[in-house]
Structure formats: structure tokens, C-alpha cells
Design a protein around this motif. Structure first.
Motif, PDB file in Angstrom:
ATOM      1  N   SER A   1     -52.085  24.620  40.646  1.00 30.41           N
ATOM      2  CA  SER A   1     -52.853  25.746  40.139  1.00 30.41           C
ATOM      3  C   SER A   1     -52.130  27.076  40.239  1.00 30.41           C
ATOM      4  CB  SER A   1     -54.182  25.832  40.897  1.00 30.41           C
ATOM      5  OG  SER A   1     -53.963  25.835  42.271  1.00 30.41           O
ATOM      6  N   SER A   2     -50.960  27.120  40.864  1.00 30.61           N
ATOM      7  CA  SER A   2     -50.216  28.373  40.961  1.00 30.61           C
ATOM      8  C   SER A   2     -48.917  28.249  40.200  1.00 30.61           C
ATOM      9  CB  SER A   2     -49.925  28.708  42.424  1.00 30.61           C
ATOM     10  OG  SER A   2     -49.079  29.835  42.493  1.00 30.61           O
ATOM     11  N   THR A   3     -48.539  29.270  39.430  1.00 26.58           N
ATOM     12  CA  THR A   3     -47.300  29.220  38.660  1.00 26.58           C
ATOM     13  C   THR A   3     -46.364  30.355  39.021  1.00 26.58           C
ATOM     14  OG1 THR A   3     -48.311  30.506  36.881  1.00 26.58           O
ATOM     15  CG2 THR A   3     -48.490  28.111  36.723  1.00 26.58           C
ATOM     16  N   ASP A   4     -46.668  31.104  40.035  1.00 26.28           N
ATOM     17  CA  ASP A   4     -45.833  32.226  40.439  1.00 26.28           C
ATOM     18  C   ASP A   4     -44.546  31.707  41.057  1.00 26.28           C
ATOM     19  OD1 ASP A   4     -44.636  34.434  41.493  1.00 26.28           O
ATOM     20  OD2 ASP A   4     -46.364  35.111  42.653  1.00 26.28           O
ATOM     21  N   PRO A   5     -43.375  31.912  40.414  1.00 24.14           N
ATOM     22  CA  PRO A   5     -42.142  31.350  40.961  1.00 24.14           C
ATOM     23  C   PRO A   5     -41.728  31.975  42.273  1.00 24.14           C
ATOM     24  CG  PRO A   5     -41.677  32.772  39.070  1.00 24.14           C
ATOM     25  CD  PRO A   5     -43.161  32.608  39.142  1.00 24.14           C
ATOM     26  N   THR A   6     -42.297  33.132  42.643  1.00 24.61           N
ATOM     27  CA  THR A   6     -41.972  33.691  43.951  1.00 24.61           C
ATOM     28  C   THR A   6     -42.708  32.966  45.065  1.00 24.61           C
ATOM     29  OG1 THR A   6     -43.749  35.310  43.946  1.00 24.61           O
ATOM     30  CG2 THR A   6     -41.695  35.958  42.882  1.00 24.61           C
ATOM     31  N   VAL A   7     -43.757  32.229  44.671  1.00 22.64           N
ATOM     32  CA  VAL A   7     -44.510  31.463  45.659  1.00 22.64           C
ATOM     33  C   VAL A   7     -44.003  30.041  45.736  1.00 22.64           C
ATOM     34  CG1 VAL A   7     -46.785  30.543  46.223  1.00 22.64           C
ATOM     35  CG2 VAL A   7     -46.557  32.895  45.441  1.00 22.64           C
ATOM     36  N   SER A   8     -43.928  29.381  44.591  1.00 25.37           N
ATOM     37  CA  SER A   8     -43.480  27.997  44.613  1.00 25.37           C
ATOM     38  C   SER A   8     -42.950  27.600  43.259  1.00 25.37           C
ATOM     39  CB  SER A   8     -44.628  27.070  44.997  1.00 25.37           C
ATOM     40  OG  SER A   8     -45.586  27.057  43.960  1.00 25.37           O
ATOM     41  N   VAL A   9     -42.270  26.480  43.243  1.00 26.05           N
ATOM     42  CA  VAL A   9     -41.783  25.902  42.010  1.00 26.05           C
ATOM     43  C   VAL A   9     -42.544  24.618  41.786  1.00 26.05           C
ATOM     44  CG1 VAL A   9     -39.788  24.982  40.804  1.00 26.05           C
ATOM     45  CG2 VAL A   9     -39.516  26.905  42.360  1.00 26.05           C
ATOM     46  N   SER A  10     -43.187  24.482  40.652  1.00 26.14           N
ATOM     47  CA  SER A  10     -44.077  23.364  40.411  1.00 26.14           C
ATOM     48  C   SER A  10     -43.530  22.460  39.320  1.00 26.14           C
ATOM     49  CB  SER A  10     -45.449  23.880  39.984  1.00 26.14           C
ATOM     50  OG  SER A  10     -45.979  24.739  40.952  1.00 26.14           O
ATOM     51  N   THR A  11     -44.006  21.225  39.316  1.00 25.26           N
ATOM     52  CA  THR A  11     -43.596  20.287  38.289  1.00 25.26           C
ATOM     53  C   THR A  11     -43.968  20.811  36.915  1.00 25.26           C
ATOM     54  OG1 THR A  11     -44.023  18.516  39.856  1.00 25.26           O
ATOM     55  CG2 THR A  11     -43.742  17.887  37.571  1.00 25.26           C
ATOM     56  N   ARG A  12     -45.214  21.300  36.786  1.00 24.74           N
ATOM     57  CA  ARG A  12     -45.661  21.875  35.531  1.00 24.74           C
ATOM     58  C   ARG A  12     -46.513  23.094  35.845  1.00 24.74           C
ATOM     59  NH1 ARG A  12     -44.781  18.819  31.297  1.00 24.74           N
ATOM     60  NH2 ARG A  12     -46.333  19.917  30.031  1.00 24.74           N
TER      61      ARG A  12
ATOM     62  N   SER B   1     -35.636  32.614  50.167  1.00 27.87           N
ATOM     63  CA  SER B   1     -34.956  33.778  49.595  1.00 27.87           C
ATOM     64  C   SER B   1     -34.095  34.524  50.607  1.00 27.87           C
ATOM     65  CB  SER B   1     -35.992  34.729  49.001  1.00 27.87           C
ATOM     66  OG  SER B   1     -36.774  34.111  48.019  1.00 27.87           O
ATOM     67  N   PRO B   2     -32.839  34.119  50.801  1.00 26.34           N
ATOM     68  CA  PRO B   2     -32.209  32.897  50.283  1.00 26.34           C
ATOM     69  C   PRO B   2     -32.357  31.715  51.232  1.00 26.34           C
ATOM     70  CG  PRO B   2     -30.576  34.231  51.363  1.00 26.34           C
ATOM     71  CD  PRO B   2     -31.872  34.984  51.495  1.00 26.34           C
ATOM     72  N   ASP B   3     -32.852  31.994  52.448  1.00 24.51           N
ATOM     73  CA  ASP B   3     -32.915  30.970  53.490  1.00 24.51           C
ATOM     74  C   ASP B   3     -34.130  31.265  54.361  1.00 24.51           C
ATOM     75  OD1 ASP B   3     -32.542  29.428  55.839  1.00 24.51           O
ATOM     76  OD2 ASP B   3     -30.384  29.417  55.555  1.00 24.51           O
ATOM     77  N   ALA B   4     -34.928  30.240  54.658  1.00 21.96           N
ATOM     78  CA  ALA B   4     -36.128  30.442  55.473  1.00 21.96           C
ATOM     79  C   ALA B   4     -35.816  31.110  56.800  1.00 21.96           C
ATOM     80  CB  ALA B   4     -36.825  29.108  55.702  1.00 21.96           C
ATOM     81  N   ALA B   5     -34.656  30.799  57.374  1.00 25.85           N
ATOM     82  CA  ALA B   5     -34.292  31.379  58.668  1.00 25.85           C
ATOM     83  C   ALA B   5     -34.066  32.883  58.568  1.00 25.85           C
ATOM     84  CB  ALA B   5     -33.043  30.698  59.214  1.00 25.85           C
ATOM     85  N   ASP B   6     -33.739  33.385  57.382  1.00 27.14           N
ATOM     86  CA  ASP B   6     -33.486  34.813  57.205  1.00 27.14           C
ATOM     87  C   ASP B   6     -34.751  35.590  56.873  1.00 27.14           C
ATOM     88  OD1 ASP B   6     -30.751  34.417  57.650  1.00 27.14           O
ATOM     89  OD2 ASP B   6     -30.408  33.927  55.533  1.00 27.14           O
ATOM     90  N   GLU B   7     -35.829  34.907  56.563  1.00 33.69           N
ATOM     91  CA  GLU B   7     -37.091  35.561  56.202  1.00 33.69           C
ATOM     92  C   GLU B   7     -38.259  34.718  56.717  1.00 33.69           C
ATOM     93  OE1 GLU B   7     -38.378  35.128  52.266  1.00 33.69           O
ATOM     94  OE2 GLU B   7     -37.643  33.080  52.222  1.00 33.69           O
ATOM     95  N   PRO B   8     -38.305  34.458  58.033  1.00 34.19           N
ATOM     96  CA  PRO B   8     -39.276  33.492  58.551  1.00 34.19           C
ATOM     97  C   PRO B   8     -40.728  33.845  58.252  1.00 34.19           C
ATOM     98  CG  PRO B   8     -38.255  34.741  60.335  1.00 34.19           C
ATOM     99  CD  PRO B   8     -37.471  35.039  59.109  1.00 34.19           C
ATOM    100  N   GLU B   9     -41.109  35.097  58.416  1.00 34.72           N
ATOM    101  CA  GLU B   9     -42.516  35.447  58.193  1.00 34.72           C
ATOM    102  C   GLU B   9     -42.878  35.341  56.720  1.00 34.72           C
ATOM    103  OE1 GLU B   9     -44.581  38.484  60.044  1.00 34.72           O
ATOM    104  OE2 GLU B   9     -43.633  38.252  62.003  1.00 34.72           O
ATOM    105  N   ALA B  10     -42.040  35.896  55.849  1.00 35.64           N
ATOM    106  CA  ALA B  10     -42.331  35.839  54.417  1.00 35.64           C
ATOM    107  C   ALA B  10     -42.356  34.393  53.924  1.00 35.64           C
ATOM    108  CB  ALA B  10     -41.299  36.652  53.645  1.00 35.64           C
ATOM    109  N   PHE B  11     -41.413  33.588  54.414  1.00 39.91           N
ATOM    110  CA  PHE B  11     -41.358  32.183  54.006  1.00 39.91           C
ATOM    111  C   PHE B  11     -42.618  31.443  54.452  1.00 39.91           C
ATOM    112  CE2 PHE B  11     -40.377  27.819  55.392  1.00 39.91           C
ATOM    113  CZ  PHE B  11     -40.123  27.246  54.156  1.00 39.91           C
TER     114      PHE B  11
END
Length: 515
Positions: free
Chosen positions: A243-254, A473-483
Motif C-alpha cells: 500500500s505504500s509507493t514512496d521510494p524513500t520508505v521502501s521498494v515494492s514489487t509493484r 541511505s547509504p547504510d543503516a549503520a550510518d543512519e540508525p534512527e532514520a532507518f
């Protein structure tokens, strides 16, 4: 002795909300000596029996309550108190109320003998029927709880916590000493030891009990109404359309509009594996701390085992409730996930199904334990049983690939109605170094083997195993809270869809791995 029933009512329940359900007990013809015992007990305890029942509110929520009064003949259960207890459980079931039990008892009333003893069967049946109705049964084990009470309504909770330093066990220590001529070993029948052996979910002071009950019931209040059945078409759609298509949140199959969502930049396989192994990469604990709310940690199998490498908890992501079964990367660095952890996961699945909560599994493991102890504990069989349980559990399921995914210990947490993965997460039958050793006789070809085996989340998405990828973005370890917050947003989105559609069929859960 700890708090009286009246003191616990004043401490835990919302002020002025207690309403008793009790009616005067009836004993029939009893010996004069026993009648005198009852009279003295009433005077000493200030109650008319060893159990008080009623309803109240905790943080504004209506709750049924059954409490022992230990000052009344050591909280022992006779036929009259059993009738009172059973009547309260059955009323709670009829009225659809959660039930909070606070036993403190030496067990069966010896003045009544076997006719009282066999009442534990009826009590256990009533509690089991309450749970089968999908209604919460929460237990607070008070000091002391032993004998038939511990072996019936004291040990049947969905969630069970204990009073600090409470004496808890099957056989009272005084009885043991008389029968065996020596004292029972110290430190065994105590709340903290039961927690260490996975027999209770926590050790909680009385003044913290209301807060715990509030969190548990708050999570459960977010469940959809009982009896909401999903159609087959709804279940298929949930497995194909996020149900979400925002590429900043996730990448979906469709995308929801039917087109392909944008993909992240190409990921180098070995670079992703290296990133997933960073010691500062956020794991399940960080995810729960940052992205979840009302987290209620649970503990152990309830059968004498616990594994620090597994996190089991009730939680919510936004408005979506769930039961989390998460592999803890921090603890597994010291103690790999063993058969105990897999049995603990199986307990969690049964609990989730009984409470009508979705299961969220979190995969982040360097691999299951490889040791004589693990083999003796039946780790291969427990992987198989966990796989079978997760495929067949009758509640919605969501798997999150968070980081490393090595071997059968990872695979056991994978089959689900929906699968979400972090951008650098991966799944492999062995660590790439191990695969290289098998094929090439050394570990020098690990990167080559990982690439050839198509282990990355994006590879698994292409063949339909993974549904959504959460961008780093680019690595979870570099942005733990945002990730973690992005992951939490995706989990809420997916869980709400699953709560609407209901659980998938086992065949549908397994079918995604055919391709």
C-alpha cells in the motif's frame, strides 16, 4: 507474606472502580473443627474465603480480577473457593473481559482433601476455555504460590509475571523437608530463578503491575473485531499489492497503481554482506526501541528454557499490534541461536495465534549454534518444527530480513504472508566463506560464491521471495534512527493490511519459494 488482596486492589486497580462478584460461600455439612478453622480465618483475613473476585478498571479498561487471600487458610482452595473462582472465570468469558489472576496459595485445602484437590481440573478447564475464546489471561504470581494452584491456574497465563523474591514452586519446601529429611535447595523456588529458566515472563514489583497490564491490553485493543474473515481474493491481493509507493520508505514489487516502483541503486553483493556485518548496524533491539511502542518483553518457553539470542515481545508499530520474534545480533555474538530459542519461537507463535495477533519475525543471524550441546538439543529437528509452525500458524505473518541471514536458523524465520527486507539484507544456506570452503576448499572465493548464489534481498525480490525492500541511505549503520523509523513505517503499513485480510493459507505461504 506479601500484600493482602485488599492492598493489591488499592494499589493496582483504578481508584473506586472495584465491584465484587462474590456471593456467600456454601460448605454443607462440615466437621466442627473445620468450621472453627473457617471462622478464625474469616476474622484474621477480613474476607469470607481464600479467593476474592470481581471487576474493575485498569487505566480505564474494564478487567475481571481473581485474587487469592493468603491470610485465609494460606490461600488454600476448597470446594467453595473453587466454585467462586470458576464462576468468575466463566463470567469473564461470557462478558468478553480480559482476566487478571493474582494467586498466592499453598495449594489444595487439606481439611477437604481429595474432593477439593480434584477441583483443579475444573479450574484449569474454565481458564483454558477463556483463552480459547481469544480473551487475555494475565497472571501475577505472588508470594507464596505452590501446590495445586501453581499447577493449575497459576501456570496457564498468556503472560505470566511474578512478585520479586516470591516463593514459587510445585512442592512446598516444608513438605519436601518432612518427606525427604533434608531441606529443599535454596534459590530454586524463587521468582528470579524461574525467570532465569524461562518459566515466567518477568519479575515485576506490585507497583508496576498496573502499567504492565495497561501496555498488554493496549496492544490487544488494537486487534480487529473477532470473527472478521478474509476472502481468498483479499488474501491474494495482500500478497501482491503493497500500500505504500514512496521510494524513500521502501521498494515494492509493484506500486498501488500497478506499475513497478523505483529500485535502489545496484548493490554489490559482497559490499552488502560486509555492511550487514558491521557491529554498529542497528539490530532488533534498536528497531524496537526506536520504531515500536508499548513493548512488553516476554521470556522463555514456559517449560524451563530460554535463549538470550531470541527476543520475544508484544509490541505495536504505530497502530498495528503484533508479537515479535527477533533474532538478537548482539546476544548471538556471544551465544548463537540454539534449539531453546527455536522452541521459544514456537511458544511465541502459539501465543500470537491464541491472542489473535500477527507474528513478526526478524532475521538477523550469523547462523544457528554449531555445537555438541545444540546437536544433543535437537537443533535440526527444532528448525524443521519452527518452519512447519510458521508456515501453518493461523494468524497473519510478516518476516523482516534485517541483516545477516545464515543457514537454517535464518530460514526457520522466513516463511510468511509478507516478506520485507533491508537493502543490504541477505539469505544464504551457509556463510559465503563456508560455501567457498565446500566448493573450492578455501574461503578465498567467498565473494564469488555469494554473487553466484543470489543471496541478496534484491535477488530474492526478483524471484518473488521478498515483497518490499527498505532503502538504506547509504547504510543503516550510518543512519540508525532514520532507518529504524522507515522500517517501522513499512511494518505498520504491512501489518494493517494483514490484519484486514487475515492469515494466508499454508500452501500460499509456501508457493512463493517455487520460483
Amino acid at each position: 507474606m506479601g500484600l493482602t488482596s485488599a492492598e493489591l486492589i488499592d494499589l493496582v486497580l483504578d481508584a473506586g472502580t472495584w465491584t465484587s462478584w462474590d456471593t456467600p460461600p456454601s460448605y454443607g455439612e462440615i466437621p466442627e473443627a473445620y468450621a472453627a478453622d473457617l471462622a478464625r480465618a474469616r476474622e484474621r483475613a477480613g474476607t469470607d474465603e481464600s479467593v476474592v473476585t470481581g471487576e474493575a478498571r485498569i487505566a480505564g479498561r474494564r478487567v475481571a480480577v481473581v485474587l487469592s487471600e493468603f491470610r485465609f487458610l494460606a490461600g488454600s482452595i476448597g470446594r467453595a473457593s473453587a466454585e467462586r473462582l470458576i464462576a468468575a472465570v466463566e463470567r469473564a468469558t461470557r462478558e468478553g473481559l480480559p482476566l487478571l489472576a493474582g494467586p498466592a496459595s499453598g495449594g489444595t485445602r487439606m481439611q477437604e482433601g481429595t474432593p477439593a484437590f480434584v477441583q483443579m481440573v475444573r479450574i484449569a478447564e474454565a481458564v483454558t476455555r477463556h483463552k480459547a475464546a481469544g480473551l487475555p489471561y494475565l497472571v501475577y504470581l505472588r508470594h507464596p504460590t505452590t501446590g495445586g494452584v501453581m499447577a493449575s491456574w497459576g501456570s496457564l497465563g498468556h503472560v505470566t509475571v511474578a512478585e520479586p523474591a516470591a516463593l514459587l514452586g510445585f512442592l512446598g519446601p516444608k513438605v519436601y523437608e518432612v518427606l525427604n529429611g533434608r531441606p529443599f535447595p535454596s534459590g530454586v523456588q524463587v521468582a528470579e530463578n524461574l525467570f532465569a529458566h524461562g518459566l515466567v515472563d518477568g519479575v515485576v514489583p506490585p507497583d508496576e503491575l498496573a502499567g504492565l497490564v495497561d501496555r498488554v491490553l493496549g496492544i490487544l485493543a488494537l486487534r480487529p473485531p473477532a470473527g472478521r474473515a478474509a476472502s481468498a481474493s483479499e488474501r491474494v491481493e495482500t500478497n501482491t499489492v503493497p500500500s505504500s509507493t514512496d521510494p524513500t520508505v521502501s521498494v515494492s514489487t509493484r506500486s498501488a497503481a500497478g506499475g513497478l516502483a523505483a529500485r535502489p541503486a545496484d548493490v554489490d553483493t559482497w559490499d552488502a554482506i560486509t555492511r550487514s556485518r558491521r557491529t554498529d548496524r542497528p539490530g532488533a533491539r534498536a528497531l524496537l526501541r526506536i520504531a515500536a511502542a508499548d513493548v512488553v518483553p516476554l521470556n522463555g518457553t514456559g517449560q524451563g528454557e530460554r535463549d538470550p539470542g531470541l527476543i520475544i515481545a508484544l509490541a505495536r508499530f504505530g497502530s498495528a499490534p503484533c508479537l515479535v520474534l527477533a533474532q538478537d545480533r548482539r546476544e548471538q555474538a556471544h551465544q548463537p541461536l540454539g534449539p531453546e530459542g527455536l522452541r521459544e519461537a514456537q511458544r511465541g507463535m502459539k501465543l500470537a495465534a491464541g491472542l489473535g495477533l500477527p507474528v513478526v519475525t526478524v532475521i538477523d543471524t550469523p547462523g544457528a549454534a554449531l555445537s555438541p550441546e545444540a546437536e544433543n538439543g535437537g537443533i535440526a529437528g527444532e528448525i524443521a518444527r519452527t518452519l512447519g509452525a510458521l508456515v501453518n500458524v493461523e494468524t497473519p505473518t510478516l518476516s523482516l530480513m534485517l541483516g545477516e541471514g545464515n543457514g537454517g536458523g535464518a530460514l526457520a524465520f522466513l516463511p510468511a504472508d509478507r516478506v520485507v527486507a533491508a537493502q543490504h539484507a541477505w539469505l544464504s544456506p551457509l556463510p559465503p566463506e563456508g560455501a567457498s570452503a565446500i566448493v573450492h576448499g578455501d574461503s578465498d572465493h567467498a565473494a564469488e560464491m555469494a554473487e553466484a548464489q543470489r543471496v541478496l534481498a534484491v535477488d530474492l525480490q526478483r524471484i518473488g521471495v521478498v515483497d518490499r525492500i527498505v532503502v538504506e541511505s547509504p547504510d543503516a549503520a550510518d543512519e540508525p534512527e532514520a532507518f529504524c523509523r522507515r522500517v517501522g513505517t513499512v511494518l505498520e503499513d504491512e501489518l494493517l493490511a494483514l490484519l484486514t485480510s487475515g492469515p494466508g493459507e499454508p500452501t500460499a505461504r509456501a508457493a512463493r519459494y517455487a520460483g
